[in-house]
Design a protein around this motif. Structure first.
Motif, mmCIF file in Angstrom:
data_model
loop_
_atom_site.group_PDB
_atom_site.id
_atom_site.type_symbol
_atom_site.label_atom_id
_atom_site.label_comp_id
_atom_site.label_asym_id
_atom_site.label_seq_id
_atom_site.Cartn_x
_atom_site.Cartn_y
_atom_site.Cartn_z
ATOM 1 N N VAL A 55 0.864 -1.180 0.000
ATOM 2 C CA VAL A 55 0.000 0.000 0.000
ATOM 3 C C VAL A 55 0.895 1.222 0.000
ATOM 4 O O VAL A 55 1.909 1.280 0.706
ATOM 5 N N GLU A 56 0.537 2.237 -0.763
ATOM 6 C CA GLU A 56 1.419 3.389 -0.938
ATOM 7 C C GLU A 56 1.724 4.089 0.386
ATOM 8 O O GLU A 56 2.816 4.631 0.575
ATOM 9 N N ASP A 57 0.792 4.055 1.337
ATOM 10 C CA ASP A 57 1.022 4.742 2.611
ATOM 11 C C ASP A 57 2.193 4.140 3.377
ATOM 12 O O ASP A 57 2.846 4.818 4.169
ATOM 13 N N THR A 58 2.457 2.820 3.180
ATOM 14 C CA THR A 58 3.511 2.174 3.957
ATOM 15 C C THR A 58 4.894 2.728 3.620
ATOM 16 O O THR A 58 5.828 2.577 4.403
ATOM 17 N N LEU A 59 5.038 3.356 2.470
ATOM 18 C CA LEU A 59 6.332 3.910 2.084
ATOM 19 C C LEU A 59 6.607 5.268 2.710
ATOM 20 O O LEU A 59 7.742 5.716 2.737
ATOM 21 N N ASP A 90 -0.516 -1.175 -4.318
ATOM 22 C CA ASP A 90 -1.904 -1.587 -4.125
ATOM 23 C C ASP A 90 -2.752 -0.407 -3.655
ATOM 24 O O ASP A 90 -2.255 0.547 -3.046
ATOM 25 N N ASP A 91 -4.052 -0.486 -3.919
ATOM 26 C CA ASP A 91 -5.035 0.505 -3.453
ATOM 27 C C ASP A 91 -4.656 1.918 -3.873
ATOM 28 O O ASP A 91 -4.841 2.885 -3.115
ATOM 29 N N TYR A 92 -4.130 2.080 -5.093
ATOM 30 C CA TYR A 92 -3.733 3.409 -5.542
ATOM 31 C C TYR A 92 -4.962 4.327 -5.630
ATOM 32 O O TYR A 92 -6.008 3.950 -6.145
ATOM 33 N N GLY A 93 -4.792 5.552 -5.111
ATOM 34 C CA GLY A 93 -5.879 6.517 -5.121
ATOM 35 C C GLY A 93 -6.543 6.695 -3.778
ATOM 36 O O GLY A 93 -7.385 7.582 -3.613
#
Length: 649
Positions: free
Chosen positions: A502-506, A530-533
């Motif tokens: 998931v982008e937030d994990t970065l 994953d879960d972009y947007g």
């Protein structure tokens, strides 16, 4: 009789010396006065009686000294020995007087005193045998500060002063010297006692203080909380705030443990300004702190938690760098809903993890009328057992290319075959794993299950499997090596695996995450966002992200073809992703109409119920057998495109 203790302890030696000198002084006055040592007619008998009397006096002094060392206690063996020696002393004293006067008669009542002495000593010897299995369990150790340990030395010291006052050195020189020695030893003993007491308090303070921060530690908090919670009432409740720092691991990993320690040392002074004089701030361990707030209801505790949260959001300066860390704070109160200290900790812990999961900052524990809190805790413990006993499995959901309908991959989705609740999905598993700190072990288990499943079809259909990474995995520099080793253990090539995140994990440590993802791609493992947007969706960060694939979240695909704006967003996202040289996967494709619109927009791959629902491995094998194999020259895995390269049709 004498229990093991520290060898040659100064306090014990001085106590024995005080006891011996004091007893000798008293005995010298009572037994060796002029009237006692009168020789009379029978010199030999008087001298024998005097020798026995002196010997009894020495033995009595030794036992009194032992009593001073041990302290007053119900020690039957010591009492029997002292009574026996006292009996012999009385007999020898009377005998010496009668022998000096020449009127002693053998076989009289006086001889019973010596028989009584022998009987008492024999009984003491019998009772002194150690009981089987006693060991040293009954031993006493520590600082000798109780009144039992000073009663005998204090009493003998008073007696020594009385001897000095009542008898001069001229009339009883032995008694005077012994009394003076007793008092001197007592003065030295007082100095030693003071030093022992000071050392005792220093050790006690160290045992209740966190070495790094200087704050009270968990032991101190629990001890104080026990007293405060026991006195709490519904009118005067007590609050507990449990704080866990957000982003502390990234500080440790990025700047080193010395920087992490410096940050922890700054927490206490930062929060102290918001605390009252009776509030207790403690470090429980790691990056977890607690604040015990006496006489605080839910509202006051919640308000304090918000102030502390705001203070922790202010920047810290560590090794010349400005750092921002947050905190997740759980709030609970006693006696309602928590009745005891452990329950208070548990409630605050549940609230703290809920705040962390929801990214709220502060969460107050409120009991679920349906027992939800207990269910969550039970689920967390049961999940730990499930990971150890193999209760987890994976269901696999296929992904197909919209251009030709061939299978592009499958995503491994965790399931839990619960012994009593049946098959549980991610909605029940992931929150419990997050709260229990089990995300990393869960990721490892799912990765192993997914690779094991892929071995079932890879030799016939080279369909890759996708596995979701936890935040801890994304920043683990050893992840690429671990992944390649596990692929080799299962006999699979790197292209058999796609790792999703998931982008937030970065965002916690973007540089470290990019390094890990870049190394995975270099080794041949595909990466997917994953879960972009739904998260940050920063175009600046997307520009530098080493990823092969973006997965458009179902919230952006649900209304495609029915809502003009949703369709426009999806279309522009397709163009952006292709321009960056990546593949776009649309999640949540639930019907053929949505799939057709996405295909027209240029989307590469679709995943959702319109394709297939998640299914067990055996069922997937049958599903794959019914699907057309990719035509010659068309790779199963969508090949990454260069920026500006046209989409294959």
């Amino acid at each position: 009789m004498v229990r093991p203790g520290p060898p040659h302890a100064p306090a014990m030696v001085l106590d024995g010396l005080v006891g011996a000198l004091g007893a000798t002084a008293i005995a010298a006055v009572v037994l060796l006065g002029p009237e006692t040592i009168e020789v009379g007619e029978d010199t030999a008998a008087a001298l024998v009686g005097l020798v026995y009397t002196v010997a009894d006096m020495v033995r009595l002094a030794l036992f009194v000294a032992a009593g001073a060392v041990l302290g007053l206690r119900r020690e039957v063996t010591l009492v029997l020995l002292m009574a026996g020696v006292a009996s012999a002393l009385v007999g020898d004293l009377v005998y010496s007087r009668l022998a000096a006067l020449g009127i002693y008669v053998e076989g009289g009542v006086l001889d019973l005193t010596w028989l009584l002495h022998a009987a008492l000593v024999a009984q003491a010897a019998h009772r002194s045998r150690p009981a089987r299995g006693d060991g040293h369990a009954g031993g006493h150790s520590g600082v000798r500060t109780g009144w039992r340990h000073i009663a005998i030395p204090l009493g003998l010291n008073v007696a020594g002063i009385a001897v000095l006052m009542a008898h001069t050195a001229a009339t009883a020189p032995i008694a005077a010297w012994c009394a003076a020695g007793c008092i001197s030893a007592t003065l030295v003993r007082s100095i030693v006692s003071f030093r022992e007491l000071r050392h005792f308090h220093a050790v006690r303070a160290e045992a209740r203080t966190d070495e790094l921060t200087g704050l009270p530690n968990r032991r101190a908090l629990l001890g104080h909380a026990g007293t405060v919670v026991a006195a709490a009432t519904t009118r005067r409740p007590v609050g507990l705030l449990l704080l866990d720092l957000d982003g502390f691991k990234e500080v440790n990993d990025g700047l080193g443990h010395a920087a992490g320690d410096e940050l922890l040392r700054q927490i206490g002074p930062r929060l102290a300004a918001e605390l009252g004089p009776v509030d207790m701030l403690a470090r429980l361990g790691g990056d977890e702190f607690a604040v015990l707030v006496p006489d605080a209801d839910v509202d006051r505790a919640h308000e304090l938690a918000r102030r502390l949260h705001a203070r922790l959001r202010e920047p810290f300066t560590v090794e010349g760098q400005r750092l921002h860390v947050g905190a997740s704070i759980g709030v609970a109160t006693a006696p309602v809903p928590a009745a005891g200290v452990q329950e208070l900790l548990r409630c605050a812990d549940v609230a703290m993890y809920a705040a962390k999961a929801a990214q709220e900052g502060v969460r107050v524990y409120l009991p679920d009328p349906r027992g939800g809190g207990g269910d969550r805790l039970r689920t967390m413990e049961e999940l730990r057992t499930a990971l150890e006993t193999g209760q987890l499995l994976v269901h696999l959901q296929p992904q197909v290319r919209l251009s030709d309908g061939t299978v592009a991959g499958v995503e491994a989705l965790v399931r839990w075959q619960h012994p009593s609740r049946g098959l549980l999905g991610p909605a029940e598993i992931l929150p419990a794993a997050e709260q229990a700190g089990l995300m990393q072990p869960l990721t490892d288990v799912v990765l192993g299950l997914a690779l094991e499943a892929a071995t079932r079809w890879w030799t016939e259909r080279s369909v890759p499997v996708s596995v979701n990474l936890s935040a801890a995995s994304v920043t683990d520099l050893e992840l690429p090596t671990t992944v390649i080793r596990r692929l080799e253990d299962h006999g699979l090539p790197p292209e058999a695996l796609t790792l999703e995140l998931v982008e937030d994990t970065l965002m916690a440590d973007p540089d470290r995450g990019r390094t890990v993802l870049g190394e995975l791609r270099r080794l041949g493992v595909r990466t997917s966002i994953d879960d972009y947007g739904t998260g940050y969706s920063s175009l600046a960060y997307l520009r530098h992200l080493p990823a092969d694939e973006l997965k458009l979240d179902r919230s952006l695909t649900a209304d495609v073809g029915r809502d003009q704006r949703a369709t426009a967003i999806a279309g522009h996202t397709v163009a952006l992703v292709h321009a960056l040289g990546m593949t776009l996967v649309a999640e949540g494709v639930e019907d053929d109409e949505t799939a057709a619109v996405l295909a027209a927009l240029g989307c590469d791959v679709a995943q959702g119920w319109a394709v297939a629902r998640p299914m067990p491995v055996e069922q997937l094998l049958g599903w794959l057998a019914d699907r057309p194999a990719p035509s010659s020259g068309v790779p199963v895995v969508p090949a990454p495109r260069l920026p500006g390269q046209p989409v294959p049709r």
